[in-house]
Design an enzyme around this catalytic site. Structure first.
Site, PDB file in Angstrom:
ATOM      1  N   HIS A 193     -12.106  -9.634   4.394  1.00 55.99           N
ATOM      2  CA  HIS A 193     -12.128  -8.222   4.732  1.00 55.99           C
ATOM      3  C   HIS A 193     -12.574  -7.925   6.145  1.00 55.99           C
ATOM      4  CE1 HIS A 193     -11.382  -8.212   0.471  1.00 55.99           C
ATOM      5  NE2 HIS A 193     -10.535  -7.282   0.843  1.00 55.99           N
ATOM      6  N   ARG A 300      -6.637   1.396   0.393  1.00 62.62           N
ATOM      7  CA  ARG A 300      -7.879   0.788  -0.098  1.00 62.62           C
ATOM      8  C   ARG A 300      -8.990   1.816   0.055  1.00 62.62           C
ATOM      9  NH1 ARG A 300      -5.644  -3.803   2.799  1.00 62.62           N
ATOM     10  NH2 ARG A 300      -5.568  -5.660   1.488  1.00 62.62           N
ATOM     11  N   GLU A 434      -2.865  -9.394  -9.597  1.00 58.32           N
ATOM     12  CA  GLU A 434      -3.535 -10.258  -8.608  1.00 58.32           C
ATOM     13  C   GLU A 434      -4.378 -11.341  -9.261  1.00 58.32           C
ATOM     14  OE1 GLU A 434      -6.025  -7.952  -5.974  1.00 58.32           O
ATOM     15  OE2 GLU A 434      -6.780  -6.701  -7.587  1.00 58.32           O
ATOM     16  N   ASN A 457      -3.207 -11.643  -1.903  1.00 58.63           N
ATOM     17  CA  ASN A 457      -4.428 -12.255  -1.351  1.00 58.63           C
ATOM     18  C   ASN A 457      -5.275 -12.816  -2.483  1.00 58.63           C
ATOM     19  OD1 ASN A 457      -3.451 -11.087   0.971  1.00 58.63           O
ATOM     20  ND2 ASN A 457      -4.823  -9.322   0.870  1.00 58.63           N
ATOM     21  N   ASP A 458      -5.466 -12.000  -3.497  1.00 66.20           N
ATOM     22  CA  ASP A 458      -6.255 -12.479  -4.626  1.00 66.20           C
ATOM     23  C   ASP A 458      -5.439 -13.382  -5.537  1.00 66.20           C
ATOM     24  OD1 ASP A 458      -8.952 -11.589  -4.425  1.00 66.20           O
ATOM     25  OD2 ASP A 458      -8.206  -9.543  -4.606  1.00 66.20           O
ATOM     26  N   ARG A 468     -10.694 -17.018  -0.596  1.00 69.61           N
ATOM     27  CA  ARG A 468      -9.900 -16.445   0.488  1.00 69.61           C
ATOM     28  C   ARG A 468     -10.693 -16.252   1.776  1.00 69.61           C
ATOM     29  NH1 ARG A 468      -8.654 -10.379  -1.746  1.00 69.61           N
ATOM     30  NH2 ARG A 468      -8.472  -9.744   0.429  1.00 69.61           N
ATOM     31  N   CYS A 505       1.718  -5.846  -2.031  1.00 69.23           N
ATOM     32  CA  CYS A 505       0.893  -5.176  -1.021  1.00 69.23           C
ATOM     33  C   CYS A 505      -0.108  -6.132  -0.380  1.00 69.23           C
ATOM     34  CB  CYS A 505       0.165  -3.978  -1.627  1.00 69.23           C
ATOM     35  SG  CYS A 505      -0.982  -4.433  -2.939  1.00 69.23           S
TER      36      CYS A 505
HETATM   37  C1  PEP Z   1      -4.675  -8.433  -2.542  1.00 67.66           C
HETATM   38  O1  PEP Z   1      -5.556  -8.987  -3.220  1.00 67.66           O
HETATM   39  O2  PEP Z   1      -3.630  -8.979  -2.190  1.00 67.66           O
HETATM   40  C2  PEP Z   1      -4.844  -7.029  -2.107  1.00 67.66           C
HETATM   41  C3  PEP Z   1      -3.854  -6.349  -1.578  1.00 67.66           C
HETATM   42  O3  PEP Z   1      -6.056  -6.460  -2.224  1.00 67.66           O
HETATM   43  P1  PEP Z   1      -7.348  -6.836  -1.374  1.00 67.66           P
HETATM   44  O4  PEP Z   1      -6.928  -7.637  -0.187  1.00 67.66           O
HETATM   45  O5  PEP Z   1      -7.973  -5.540  -0.989  1.00 67.66           O
HETATM   46  O6  PEP Z   1      -8.181  -7.609  -2.353  1.00 67.66           O
HETATM   47 MG    MG Z   2      -7.113  -7.892  -4.171  1.00 69.54          MG
END
Ligand code: PEP
Ligand code: MG
Length: 598
Positions: A193, A300, A434, A457-458, A468, A505
């Site tokens: 993040h 978000r 996710e 991402n998750d 991650r 996303c």
């Molecule tokens: C993801 O996990 O791909 C996602 C879009 O959410 P975040 O990156 O906020 O966990």
């Molecule tokens: Mg996520």
């Protein structure tokens, strides 16, 4: 010292500046015993240090309030009140009277307080641990006469490149964009993040440098290249000139890409792809709306909470959501409910769980705190009166979570109506896919939700069991692993059969090669960072969906992540053409970590 450091490109752009080294860690405190006759002077020294730390906090608070706002600054009020706590002070004084030097006495007492808070059953109090740590660092720095590393006093125009181990929420709210031109961290990856926030702030950033805080001493001149992940230390005039030329070329290329905003995202064989924007901060919405996207695919909301002392109330949230909805004038805006936890920490927190990514985060936290959750749902329902709002639930693993969330949404609606506020009877409710559980069992959701949004991402993190945010594992974060591709493929198939919209996303959607793979997997909706819209559109307009599908089917059937990536790279290169590939795709040489980490 090495002339350059290589990390993970996290936020594009080039910054030339002076290193501001921020070492924000509890220092080692020597064990020092004092004589009885020294006790009064030691008590005096403690009080002077506490007064000094309070002065500093007032100053920081005022600066942050002026630059970021009252709510963001409130975190420092909490820290100030810790320094006013009589019990805390009495505890430290008692240890000094037992012949401990002031710094040791303060260190031991704070350690005990931190442990007590970390074990507290009340989550809000557990989150105070980070404030205690900040206070501990501040006071110890004064008592030990350590250099002042606080970033807040950098004068405007300092052109500082902030180098730190990790960017905590408390540090993030202090970032003065008129003083800081770039960010470099030891920790983090492209999907952590810090990286997401740096992109939202438009600050070039390199993360995952591992040892930058050891290799840099502070005050060196550096070039930070957030596009390739390189930091050049004490560059020559020639280096600087070369980068200036590169920066100008990038600007021209950007302008050229912006021209694409008005063109349709359609493949060479006529397949339309809906491109939407990811919006992390409400202030980003105006820019995002100019990029030619068809709405917001992921807003978000946790950045309204991260780094603050208190939760934003219903009205504050409503204003923030409404701002984004109005910027998109009737186009769909998908707003995700709070996804705090993991490395997005609420109300100023450090992780207090041994395994935060598998812990109490996202929908779990919301369902366990229904009053806080309903506050957000009411704000969303009110914002929905101004446009096409769709609600997205994060980290869903089972249908009962969706049903519980829907029940709270219905209650929230009723509460608003009881207050005489009209609201829509139906709001589309979707789930993030996710976790492997959600992807494999995607069919279990189809009668209860309106859409899927795949959070790669998750999904990559949980499928491959790779943190991650861990720079040491960045090369193992291989989104093109056949297991990940198969989970995405399954989700798309289930969505298609049920007639549900399926979007991606996560970061994958923003990467040229990955977006080619996603197109091949049948995705017709991608939500990407606003600054990546033109680049992804450019890819879509150059390739055919049929080619992409043929390539990705071979990748899905491959045996390793490397094989899968090689197949896709070869086909992508052939599809977009050599000239494009050479210009737009960072070479493995310049992104040793970055390319693999995608
Ligand atoms: C993801 O996990 O791909 C996602 C879009 O959410 P975040 O990156 O906020 O966990
Ligand atoms: Mg996520």
């Amino acid at each position: 010292m090495e002339r350059s450091l290589r990390g993970i490109p996290a936020s594009p752009g080039i910054a030339v500046g002076i290193v501001h080294l921020l070492l924000w860690e509890v220092p080692d405190v020597p064990h020092h015993i004092i004589r009885d006759e020294e006790i009064p002077a030691e008590l005096e020294r403690l009080h002077r240090a506490i007064a000094g730390a309070k002065d500093r906090l007032r100053h920081v608070r005022d600066r942050v309030e002026a630059s970021a706002g009252k709510e963001e600054a409130a975190i420092f009020d909490v820290q100030y009140s810790i320094l006013e706590d009589r019990d805390l002070l009495a505890g430290v004084e008692e240890l000094i009277r037992q012949n401990l030097a002031a710094e040791k006495a303060f260190d031991l007492e704070m350690l005990e307080w931190r442990q007590r808070f970390a074990r507290h059953p009340n989550a809000m109090l557990r989150e105070r641990v980070s404030d205690l740590t900040d206070v501990q660092i501040r006071v110890l720095a004064i008592l030990l006469d350590l250099p002042d590393h606080d970033p807040v006093d950098l004068p405007k125009g300092s052109k500082a490149v902030l180098v730190t181990h990790d960017l905590t929420p408390g540090l993030t709210v202090q970032l003065d964009r008129e003083a800081i031109v770039g960010i470099a961290t030891d920790a983090g990856t492209r999907t952590s993040h810090v990286a997401i926030l740096a992109r939202s702030l438009g600050l070039p950033a390199v993360v995952g440098l591992r040892t930058a805080t050891e290799q840099l001493k502070g005050h060196e001149r550096v070039i930070l290249d957030g596009t390739t992940g390189l930091i050049v230390i004490n560059p020559s005039h020639d280096d600087i000139e070369r980068y200036r030329v590169r920066a100008r070329e990038d600007e021209i290329a950007d302008a050229e890409l912006q021209r694409l905003a008005s063109l349709e995202a359609r493949t060479t064989d006529g397949v339309h792809v809906t491109l939407r924007a990811n919006v992390d901060l409400p202030e980003e919405a105006d820019f995002a709306a100019t990029t030619g996207v068809e709405g917001v695919g992921l807003m978000r909301t946790e950045f309204l909470v991260v780094g603050r002392a208190t939760m934003p109330d219903e009205h504050e949230q409503y204003v923030a959501y409404r701002r984004v909805v109005e910027a998109f004038a009737g186009k769909p805006v998908v707003i995700r409910t709070f996804d705090v936890g993991g490395d997005k920490l609420p109300i100023g927190g450090f992780p207090t769980e041994p395994n935060p990514y598998l812990g109490w985060r996202a929908i779990r936290m919301c369902l366990d705190q229904p009053e806080l959750f309903k506050q957000q749902l009411r704000a969303l329902l009110r914002a929905a009166n101004h446009g096409d709002v769709r609600i997205l639930l994060p980290l869903i693993v089972t249908l009962s979570e969706v049903r519980a969330a829907r029940a709270l949404l219905n209650e929230a609606r009723q509460e608003l109506r009881d207050r005489g506020i009209p609201c829509k009877e139906f709001l589309p409710l979707g789930v993030m896919i996710e976790t492997p559980a959600a992807a494999v069992a995607a069919d279990t959701f189809v009668n209860d939700v309106s859409f899927f949004s795949i959070g790669t991402n998750d999904l990559v993190q949980y499928t491959l069991a790779v943190d991650r945010g861990n720079a040491n594992l960045a090369q193992r974060f291989t989104a093109l692993h056949p297991a990940v591709l198969r989970l995405i493929q399954r989700t798309v198939e289930v969505g298609e059969q049920a007639g549900l919209e399926v979007a991606v996303c996560g970061e994958m959607a923003s990467q040229p090669l990955m977006s080619f793979a996603l197109l091949g997997l049948g995705l017709r909706e991608l939500s990407v960072h606003p600054r990546s819209v033109a680049q992804v559109k450019n890819v879509i307009r150059r390739v055919s969906a049929r080619n992409a599908q043929e390539a990705v089917m071979r990748a899905v059937a491959s045996k390793t992540a490397e094989e899968s990536e090689a197949i896709l790279t070869k086909e992508f290169r052939a599809a977009v053409g050599e000239a494009y590939f050479a210009r737009e795709m960072p070479s493995p040489e310049t992104t040793a970590l970055g390319a693999n980490e995608l």
